[in-house]
Design an enzyme around this catalytic site. Structure first.
Site, mmCIF file in Angstrom:
data_model
loop_
_atom_site.group_PDB
_atom_site.id
_atom_site.type_symbol
_atom_site.label_atom_id
_atom_site.label_comp_id
_atom_site.label_asym_id
_atom_site.label_seq_id
_atom_site.Cartn_x
_atom_site.Cartn_y
_atom_site.Cartn_z
ATOM 1 N N GLU A 138 0.861 -1.188 0.000
ATOM 2 C CA GLU A 138 0.000 0.000 0.000
ATOM 3 C C GLU A 138 0.899 1.240 0.000
ATOM 4 O OE1 GLU A 138 -3.409 -0.214 2.473
ATOM 5 O OE2 GLU A 138 -3.865 1.922 2.325
ATOM 6 N N ARG A 139 0.621 2.136 -0.936
ATOM 7 C CA ARG A 139 1.422 3.354 -1.102
ATOM 8 C C ARG A 139 2.892 3.026 -1.369
ATOM 9 N NH1 ARG A 139 -3.023 5.909 -2.219
ATOM 10 N NH2 ARG A 139 -4.497 5.914 -0.498
ATOM 11 N N LYS A 263 -3.800 -0.233 14.073
ATOM 12 C CA LYS A 263 -4.642 0.835 13.527
ATOM 13 C C LYS A 263 -6.062 0.436 13.902
ATOM 14 C CE LYS A 263 -6.032 2.761 9.016
ATOM 15 N NZ LYS A 263 -5.661 2.932 7.597
ATOM 16 N N GLU A 267 -10.387 4.605 9.556
ATOM 17 C CA GLU A 267 -10.638 4.246 8.159
ATOM 18 C C GLU A 267 -11.240 2.845 8.026
ATOM 19 O OE1 GLU A 267 -6.880 5.042 6.119
ATOM 20 O OE2 GLU A 267 -7.493 7.106 5.796
ATOM 21 N N ARG A 300 -1.894 3.508 17.095
ATOM 22 C CA ARG A 300 -1.899 4.698 16.241
ATOM 23 C C ARG A 300 -3.013 5.688 16.609
ATOM 24 N NH1 ARG A 300 -2.472 3.997 10.597
ATOM 25 N NH2 ARG A 300 -0.675 5.160 9.883
ATOM 26 N N ARG A 311 -11.267 17.551 10.437
ATOM 27 C CA ARG A 311 -10.516 16.309 10.648
ATOM 28 C C ARG A 311 -9.238 16.536 11.460
ATOM 29 N NH1 ARG A 311 -8.274 12.796 5.502
ATOM 30 N NH2 ARG A 311 -6.527 11.856 6.561
ATOM 31 N N ASP A 340 -2.590 14.424 7.389
ATOM 32 C CA ASP A 340 -2.083 13.168 6.836
ATOM 33 C C ASP A 340 -0.859 13.341 5.955
ATOM 34 O OD1 ASP A 340 -1.846 10.572 6.189
ATOM 35 O OD2 ASP A 340 -3.599 10.430 4.911
ATOM 36 N N GLU A 362 5.355 9.337 13.887
ATOM 37 C CA GLU A 362 5.316 8.495 12.684
ATOM 38 C C GLU A 362 5.569 9.405 11.486
ATOM 39 O OE1 GLU A 362 1.904 5.763 12.171
ATOM 40 O OE2 GLU A 362 1.954 6.155 10.017
ATOM 41 N N GLU A 368 3.871 9.197 -0.614
ATOM 42 C CA GLU A 368 2.458 9.128 -0.999
ATOM 43 C C GLU A 368 1.950 10.472 -1.516
ATOM 44 O OE1 GLU A 368 -0.177 7.916 2.169
ATOM 45 O OE2 GLU A 368 -1.976 8.274 0.976
ATOM 46 N N HIS A 509 -4.079 18.712 1.007
ATOM 47 C CA HIS A 509 -4.983 17.647 0.564
ATOM 48 C C HIS A 509 -5.873 18.035 -0.619
ATOM 49 C CE1 HIS A 509 -6.047 13.581 1.000
ATOM 50 N NE2 HIS A 509 -5.803 13.489 2.286
ATOM 51 N N TRP A 534 -13.161 13.474 2.197
ATOM 52 C CA TRP A 534 -12.339 12.855 1.169
ATOM 53 C C TRP A 534 -12.381 13.664 -0.129
ATOM 54 C CZ3 TRP A 534 -13.730 6.949 2.195
ATOM 55 C CH2 TRP A 534 -13.075 6.562 3.368
HETATM 56 O O1 GCW Z 1 -2.541 8.379 4.288
HETATM 57 C C1 GCW Z 1 -3.507 7.412 4.427
HETATM 58 C C2 GCW Z 1 -3.249 6.501 3.279
HETATM 59 C C3 GCW Z 1 -3.703 5.097 3.523
HETATM 60 C C4 GCW Z 1 -3.098 4.633 4.842
HETATM 61 C C5 GCW Z 1 -3.586 5.548 5.952
HETATM 62 C C6 GCW Z 1 -2.968 5.203 7.293
HETATM 63 C C7 GCW Z 1 -2.352 2.434 5.405
HETATM 64 O O2 GCW Z 1 -3.859 7.026 2.141
HETATM 65 O O3 GCW Z 1 -3.253 4.308 2.447
HETATM 66 O O4 GCW Z 1 -3.410 3.292 5.115
HETATM 67 O O5 GCW Z 1 -3.224 6.858 5.676
HETATM 68 O O6 GCW Z 1 -1.968 5.800 7.634
HETATM 69 O O7 GCW Z 1 -3.482 4.348 7.987
#
Ligand code: GCW
Length: 690
Positions: A138-139, A263, A267, A300, A311, A340, A362, A368, A509, A534
């Site tokens: 992922e990413r 996590k 999400e 997390r 957010r 993010d 983190e 990304e 974003h 989003w």
């Molecule tokens: O930035 C977002 C990403 C997701 C990621 C999430 C996270 C792993 O788009 O891909 O999922 O954060 O950090 O949990």
């Protein structure tokens, strides 16, 4: 004819010699003489230390070096005491780190001071791999996972795997990284099955001699998903028992297992709130399960609700009330910024504010939101800005670095995590310069006071050494002047350039939403029915009156999560740093900037500046061709060309879109857009930009 053929063969041979795919990373030193190593002990880790010294020794030919494992009060954890002819450490791993440091200094020419003590800033310096069990990442922008393969291969482990993991472990160890979370935080329920754990054991065996602990991301609902239980409620005795037994099973086969990363309620991931419990209930239950074995829980704080009005406020709102309720082996893992991993964010206000709970930063090494492995963006300047941000929580100088590394709060465990940018690509990271971000993360995790410039300097010397085949003919001074200085400058400017051409002045974003790639601009993206947070409009809030997110006391009041003087500083448009202007304020298009321009014009000039900066990077790179091997030179050159096209798309897309609201001309002394807005809005930018 015959001569021509010979020439061709010779040329092919010399080209081959120069072929350089970047796989060797920053580990290229080849010893120039012998070294006489004295070490009373023996172990796998010490054997590696000796081998490294023999392979990479650039000191005096025939010199003696003593490796001493002996306690010294001034040395902490796996730190070491360094002298030209002796390395002393409390642990064998400390010796290995000392060896890497000594070799690095020999190669870069940095002075070795007699009896210098080097201690790590954080106890745990961890890579987070967002690797899925089917081999995708992922990413990830550097190929498939180095740990997991598609179903066909299952969990089988080959010699080739082991060889690659060894190289990976060596690279990490050379920069002080001592932990790896092997799988995605969006975890598979299969991760904790016994079959999968056998593979983790095999990986752990390869990483162990290099001092790297393994950790796993786990699904909070594992007890019901794979354990056959009715619930995963953290207060349920059966659930508690299940996790204890699982921990037991893991530590039986991996005695030095590091712990879990979770996590939860984020999400769509399951978590304790599904059962009416808190983050603390969930984290503590897991913490109790791993405590007898010395394990930790990294929980997390990346949480946000659909439909919240801001957010950026959510993590603080959910976690501050729980301060003091977590076990001492729980660490709250907090992203550097409150939204993010954006190109620029102020720090998350939880840093320094959670005084009775361990908190770890983190960072995201994988790009990304900063151009994937296409764009040359050196992230260490951003991390330096973050780590040196003053939270003021315990008076002046309560920097994020100091509030997380144990200098201010007595944390039992200190840690820092970076989301890895590593995959099966021959150069590991997709872009040769993305290796610098892996390197920099390790170096800053070891020493959070290092400057990004120092690290860039080191990395360039190690990676594009003046001593390698093609450049031996160049004098070091010439190499420094014509390669090191300009390329370092390029690296140092690269992140600000990315901010300028994508999200300047506090914008954030506003990415293309199609296929969720987070690549290229998409301030217009708003398909029907999608969650508001989003869509980019949630963040930029452009309208006929102006642009920006009002987070002042009159808006979402996110400013109140910061300690004074920051709260007032951010709240007041006069004192808010312009870097964060539209992060904290919604302002009219004709708002007067400090330089006298109106906001709209400033936005135009800044986007344009970003594009021009990348054009300048191209020139810089083209000029250093004589100093770089053919392959790396042309690969970077080609990526810079695409980065220019990307930057142009960013500028055109954002300016033409925002212009619909500002209704003002793009100042006439800057280059005009070359793309139509219509075209950009209809196109999947990741495809177009290839
Ligand atoms: O930035 C977002 C990403 C997701 C990621 C999430 C996270 C792993 O788009 O891909 O999922 O954060 O950090 O949990």
């Amino acid at each position: 004819m015959k001569n021509k053929l010979i020439c061709l063969i010779l040329l092919a041979f010399s080209l081959n010699l120069q072929a350089e795919n970047g796989h060797s990373l920053w580990l290229r030193a080849k010893s120039s003489g012998t070294v006489n190593i004295v070490c009373a002990k023996s172990s796998l880790t010490l054997a590696i230390a000796k081998q490294e010294l023999e392979q990479g020794w650039l000191g005096q030919n025939g010199a003696k070096i003593v490796l001493t494992v002996k306690k010294d009060k001034a040395i902490e954890n796996d730190g070491y005491k360094l002298s030209e002819n002796e390395i002393q450490a409390n642990t064998e791993l400390g010796i290995l780190y000392g060896v890497y440091e000594l070799l690095r200094r020999q190669q870069t020419g940095e002075a070795i001071i007699q009896n210098e003590i080097c201690n790590p800033s954080y106890q745990r310096r961890i890579l987070n791999h967002w690797d899925n069990l089917d081999g995708t990442v992922e990413r990830g922008y550097a190929g498939l996972s180095i740990f997991w393969h598609d179903e066909e291969k299952g969990y089988a482990v080959t010699d080739k795997d082991r060889a690659l993991w060894t190289e990976y472990a060596r690279a990490n160890s050379s920069i002080g990284i001592n932990g790896a979370v092997l799988n995605n935080v969006n975890s598979s329920k299969l991760m904790l099955t016994s079959e999968c754990l056998e593979k983790v054991k095999a990986i752990a065996e390869v990483l162990r001699p290099y001092g790297i602990k393994t950790y796993l991301s786990v699904k909070f609902s594992s007890p019901s998903l794979i354990g056959g239980l009715q619930t995963s409620d953290p207060l349920n005795p059966e659930v508690i028992k299940w996790w204890k037994e699982k921990a037991n099973e893991i530590y039986n086969i991996i005695p030095d297992f590091g712990g879990f990363l979770i996590k939860a309620n984020s999400e769509g991931q399951p978590g304790p709130q599904d059962f009416g419990r808190t983050h603390a209930d969930g984290a503590n239950m897991l913490a109790d399960a791993v405590k007898p074995f010395g394990g930790i829980i990294m929980w997390r704080a990346f949480v946000y609700e659909a439909n919240s009005n801001d957010r950026a406020c959510q993590a603080y709102k959910e976690f501050m009330p729980l301060d003091g309720q977590f076990r001492d082996n729980v660490i709250i893992q907090v992203k550097n910024g409150p939204v993010d991993f954006q190109p620029r964010e102020p720090f998350t206000p939880l840093f320094g504010a959670m005084k009775k709970t361990s908190v770890m930063p983190e960072l995201q090494i994988t790009q990304e939101y900063l151009g994937h492995s296409v764009q040359l963006v050196y992230l260490a300047t951003m991390w330096e800005e973050f780590l040196k941000s003053d939270t003021y929580q315990e008076g002046n100088g309560s920097t994020v670095a100091r509030t997380t590394d144990g200098s201010i709060f007595p944390q039992k465990y200190t840690a820092i995590a970076g989301v890895a940018n590593i995959g099966l690509d021959s150069n590991w990271c997709g872009h040769h310069f993305a290796q610098a971000n892996w390197y920099a993360f390790g170096r800053m995790a070891w020493n959070n006071q290092l400057t990004s410039e120092q690290i860039a300097d080191e990395w360039l010397k190690l990676t594009f050494s003046a001593k390698d085949e093609k450049t031996t003919t160049f004098h070091a001074a010439d190499w420094q002047k014509n390669f090191l200085v300009p390329v370092k400058q390029l690296m140092m400017e690269s992140r600000e350039a990315a901010v300028n051409y994508s999200m300047p002045l506090g914008l954030h974003h506003i990415f293309a939403g199609l296929n969720n790639t987070h690549y290229g601009p998409g301030p217009w993206f708003a398909p029907k029915g999608i969650r508001k947070d989003w869509t980019p409009a949630y963040y930029h809030k452009a309208d006929s009156l102006g642009i920006g997110f009002d987070r002042t006391s009159k808006g979402s009041d996110a400013v109140s999560q910061y300690h004074e003087p920051l709260k007032s500083l951010f709240n007041n448009v006069e004192t808010c740093p312009e870097l964060y202007l539209l992060w904290f304020h919604h302002l009219p298009w004709d708002y007067k900037m400090k330089n006298g321009r109106i906001l709209w014009d400033e936005l135009c000039y800044t986007y344009d500046k970003g594009v021009n900066e990348v054009r300048q990077f191209q020139k810089t790179w083209d000029k250093v061709e004589p100093y770089v091997d053919v392959q790396r030179f042309s690969e970077v050159q080609s990526k810079l060309r695409r980065q220019c096209r990307d930057a142009q798309v960013w500028k055109d897309g954002c300016l033409l879109y925002f212009q619909q609201f500002s209704k003002r001309p793009i100042p006439f002394d800057i280059e005009r857009p070359v793309y139509d807005l219509n075209y950009l809005q209809k196109t999947d930018l990741t495809d177009m930009l290839k």
